[in-house]
Design an enzyme around this catalytic site. Structure first.
Site, PDB file in Angstrom:
ATOM      1  N   HIS A  74       1.035  -1.315   0.080  1.00 28.73           N
ATOM      2  CA  HIS A  74      -0.487  -0.053  -0.142  1.00 28.73           C
ATOM      3  C   HIS A  74       0.736   1.081   0.138  1.00 28.73           C
ATOM      4  CE1 HIS A  74       0.961   0.202   4.376  1.00 28.73           C
ATOM      5  NE2 HIS A  74       0.087   1.263   4.686  1.00 28.73           N
ATOM      6  N   GLU A  78       3.755   6.011  -3.316  1.00 31.38           N
ATOM      7  CA  GLU A  78       3.858   6.887  -2.533  1.00 31.38           C
ATOM      8  C   GLU A  78       5.133   7.211  -1.778  1.00 31.38           C
ATOM      9  OE1 GLU A  78       0.765   9.723  -0.516  1.00 31.38           O
ATOM     10  OE2 GLU A  78       0.332   7.888  -0.137  1.00 31.38           O
ATOM     11  N   ASP A  79       6.241   6.378  -2.271  1.00 23.11           N
ATOM     12  CA  ASP A  79       7.544   6.104  -0.669  1.00 23.11           C
ATOM     13  C   ASP A  79       8.020   5.947  -1.770  1.00 23.11           C
ATOM     14  OD1 ASP A  79       5.541   7.974   1.149  1.00 23.11           O
ATOM     15  OD2 ASP A  79       5.640   5.700   1.864  1.00 23.11           O
TER      16      ASP A  79
HETATM   17 MN    MN Z   1       0.922   2.610   5.549  1.00 21.03          MN
END
Ligand code: MN
Length: 497
Positions: A74, A78-79
């Site tokens: 998840h 984004e990371d």
């Molecule tokens: Mn998270």
């Protein structure tokens, strides 16, 4: 010791032993671990600890493999240097879709009351698209709350407030009682530190005392079960969640008096069949006198949120009272996991959804796009205690905004005290102009009735109707309805007679 991949697989194997699924979960773990390599959580742990904890929460709710895999992945888009396309290539479009949903939701940040409705709407949209996204988000937030002490104080409070105001109410609406209670209990000390101190000092010791008593009673009743040759699946002391107890204690009839709370710790008994539930109830009542008025048969008459169990409160040997809750495994999972129980790897025989009209189970085939909101409105038709149902729907903080439903299950956001006319204009100007009557929750209601959160509104129109009634201006609440009515009369006065 942080959990490991092996721990996750052990939990999954208990309900899903499909080799392909287990292999894919392992691959997802390895991919996520590699993508997050070198990153650390604020706790100092390596990053993978967090998605793994998220996946373990999901597995403990017996969710299907795509949900667990999306839980592991998840935070990747984004990371890390990998994006959704990489995930789709490796794990397919279903999982990429779930991860995309979570990434979108992570842009929802609590920025005070003015953004509240917007955040809530985004959550609603995700729920309508694929409720698994919100379930993963809940598991994600649960782990963030468990490690919240690693963050600076200001952030702790903001995140905790967001939990109490957005996450917990939605978890509650989705029937996810366990995660709702856990989230609230984690947020409680950060949002209300003074109240928490009072609670910790004055209330928590009572739990300990009660748990010891419960242990003795369990042993005694187990003997009775053995003698009567009834098999139970499990029996344990269930502690009431702290935050919900705190709110209960604040009610005038309890007046912060813990001795007035009978279900502080209850004994929960899970049995194989419904008839076992009644058998167990009989055995308990034969041994200990029940308290009058405290026997509740939520199996014959489920609560509006579909909660099912038998409850009884008896006088224990020491003269104190103790509550028993008796249920089947299926009822138990529905009560603890709510909507998440619908995505169990193995579909239960009969569940709440299968009793709804229009639901046709084809073996294991959970709908990807659950029409949750539609079902909420359908559900409403079948509950006897609709007030309780509506109370559970109502989110207190939303004092100035209500959500109502169309007969198709679409959510319409309106200001408080809005009327069916506001609703009609919100749908379409022509529906507003030609509306003649309305039904609220299936009952004919006048056009100036003030709508309430959770109402299902239906508008009757008359095509031959010339236009709106000028008197409506006195009660409509939305500026758009007002403007549309005014502009109708303005046009009319301009047009030649
Ligand atoms: Mn998270």
């Amino acid at each position: 010791m942080p959990a490991t991949l092996k721990d996750l697989l052990t939990i999954v194997k208990k309900y899903n032993n499909k080799k392909a699924d287990l292999e894919k979960i392992k691959q997802a773990y390895e991919f996520s671990d590699m993508a997050h390599k070198g990153q650390k959580r604020k706790t100092g742990d390596s990053y993978i600890v967090h998605p793994l904890a998220t996946a373990i929460t999901l597995a403990s709710m017996k969710l299907d493999a795509p949900t667990i895999i999306a839980g592991l992945l998840h935070d990747v888009p984004e990371d890390t240097n990998f994006n959704l396309i990489d995930i789709e290539k490796k794990f397919g479009s279903e999982i990429a879709g779930l991860v995309m949903g979570i990434t979108k939701l992570s842009k929802v940040k609590y920025r005070g009351i003015e953004r509240y409705a917007e955040n809530l709407r985004k959550m609603f949209i995700s729920i309508a698209e694929d409720v698994r996204v919100v379930i993963i988000k809940m598991a994600d937030r649960l782990n963030n709350m468990q490690t919240l002490s690693a963050l600076p104080p200001q952030k702790r409070k903001r995140i905790s407030l967001e939990v109490l105001e957005i996450y917990a109410p939605i978890a509650s609406r989705l029937g996810m009682g366990q995660i709702k209670g856990d989230l609230e209990d984690l947020a409680f000390p950060y949002v209300y530190p003074k109240e928490w101190k009072w609670f910790e000092k004055n209330i928590i010791p009572a739990y300990k005392e009660k748990m010891e008593e419960i242990g003795r009673i369990q042993q005694e009743i187990q003997k009775e079960f053995n003698e009567n040759r009834v098999r139970i699946l499990s029996m344990h002391g269930r502690k009431k969640h702290y935050y919900s107890l705190y709110l209960k204690l604040l009610r005038p009839q309890y007046d912060r008096d813990i001795t007035k709370i009978y279900d502080l710790v209850a004994i929960r008994i899970v049995v194989p069949t419904v008839s076992d539930c009644y058998k167990i109830l009989g055995i308990i009542h034969k041994k200990w006198k029940p308290l009058p008025g405290r026997i509740k048969d939520y199996i014959a008459q489920p609560k509006p949120n579909n909660y099912q169990s038998l409850h009884t409160t008896v006088f224990s040997p020491s003269g104190k009272v103790v509550e028993f809750q008796i249920r089947t495994l299926e009822m138990h999972e529905q009560a603890e996991f709510g909507i998440a129980a619908h995505w169990h790897f193995k579909e239960g025989s009969v569940n709440f959804f299968s009793r709804l009209p229009g639901f046709h189970p084809k073996g294991y085939n959970p709908p990807k796009k659950l029409k949750w909101i539609h079902e909420l409105t359908e559900w409403q038709k079948y509950v006897t205690d609709s007030k309780q149902y509506l109370d559970s729907l109502k989110i207190d903080i939303l004092k100035d905004i209500i959500f109502v439903f169309t007969p198709q299950g679409d959510v319409i956001e309106l200001p408080e005290d809005a009327t069916p006319v506001d609703f009609a204009y919100h749908i379409h100007t022509e529906i507003g102009n030609k509306c003649t009557a309305s039904k609220i929750n299936g009952q004919i209601a006048s056009l100036d009735t003030q709508l309430k959160n959770g109402d299902m509104v239906e508008i009757m129109t008359d095509k031959s109707r010339k236009g709106p009634n000028r008197d409506w201006l006195a009660f409509v609440k939305t500026s758009s309805a007002k403007n549309k009515i005014r502009s109708f009369f303005l046009k009319k006065s301009r047009s030649p007679r």
